[in-house]
Design an enzyme around this catalytic site. Sequence first.
Site, PDB file in Angstrom:
ATOM      1  N   SER A 143       0.846  -1.184   0.000  1.00  0.00           N
ATOM      2  CA  SER A 143       0.000   0.000   0.000  1.00  0.00           C
ATOM      3  C   SER A 143       0.884   1.237   0.000  1.00  0.00           C
ATOM      4  CB  SER A 143      -0.907   0.016   1.237  1.00  0.00           C
ATOM      5  OG  SER A 143      -1.552   1.278   1.390  1.00  0.00           O
ATOM      6  N   TYR A 156      -2.951  -1.017  10.141  1.00  0.00           N
ATOM      7  CA  TYR A 156      -2.913  -1.268   8.695  1.00  0.00           C
ATOM      8  C   TYR A 156      -1.604  -0.752   8.096  1.00  0.00           C
ATOM      9  CZ  TYR A 156      -4.188  -1.202   3.765  1.00  0.00           C
ATOM     10  OH  TYR A 156      -4.202  -1.403   2.395  1.00  0.00           O
TER      11      TYR A 156
END
Length: 261
Positions: A143, A156
């Site tokens: 990400s 995350y």
Amino acid sequence: MATKNNGWVLITGASSGFGEEFARQYAAQGKSLILVARRLDKLESLAEEIRARFNIDVMVEQVDLSEITAIAALHNRLREQNIVVDILINNAGHGLQGSFLDQSLDNSLGMITLDIASLTAITRLFAADMRARRKGSILMVASLLSYQGVKNFAVYSAAKAYVLRFSDALHRELKGYGITVTALCPGMSDTGFATAAKQKLTPALKGVMMQPKPVVQAGIRALDAGKMSVVPGMGNKAITFLTWATPRWLHQAIMARVMGV
């Protein structure tokens, strides 16, 4: 099972989003597919569509990837059928937006299990097979947030930082065995992830949002080219450069504003 080519592409999280797009793009190349996810109805529907459209072999594997024993069982089933996985797409993942202390411990640990432990386990099993054959490719979906810690995305961001650094290390470790490892680091994309993560979409995020198709294209091209990592989209590349070029306090404050937290 008779196959139309000598190898298979295994895609985790294949029932939606990037996983579904990886399936379509590899199918267009004539690759045989193994689609892995928990939602059997979604997998079977996608498999039927792809078989009819591209005339390729598609296997459907309903697996809860948060269970390490289920990953080992999947690996054993494929070996027993002499299925050779040439390309592993580690796409399955989970994310939540919100204050760390306001999230349940079970949710945080579940994210770590799927995004880190399960990814590590499936990579270990299939990379060992690739090393024995001295051939293979592994793509890790990380990400843009893997480059920095972001407020209200604490677990995350940290989990995806693991994915990126794990991928970086394996890129060097396995290159000598004929195995390419590439990290794909997408920013905000229209995959349904934001809804599932209960993420607020700010005007800035909407402005840089990408569709799954060009993101997946960038990932496949980078993997084919043997690159260590790729950040798709000019806006996302600019954010990555900002991370490298500015003090941590500054780019974290900017990202907090962009993310609406």
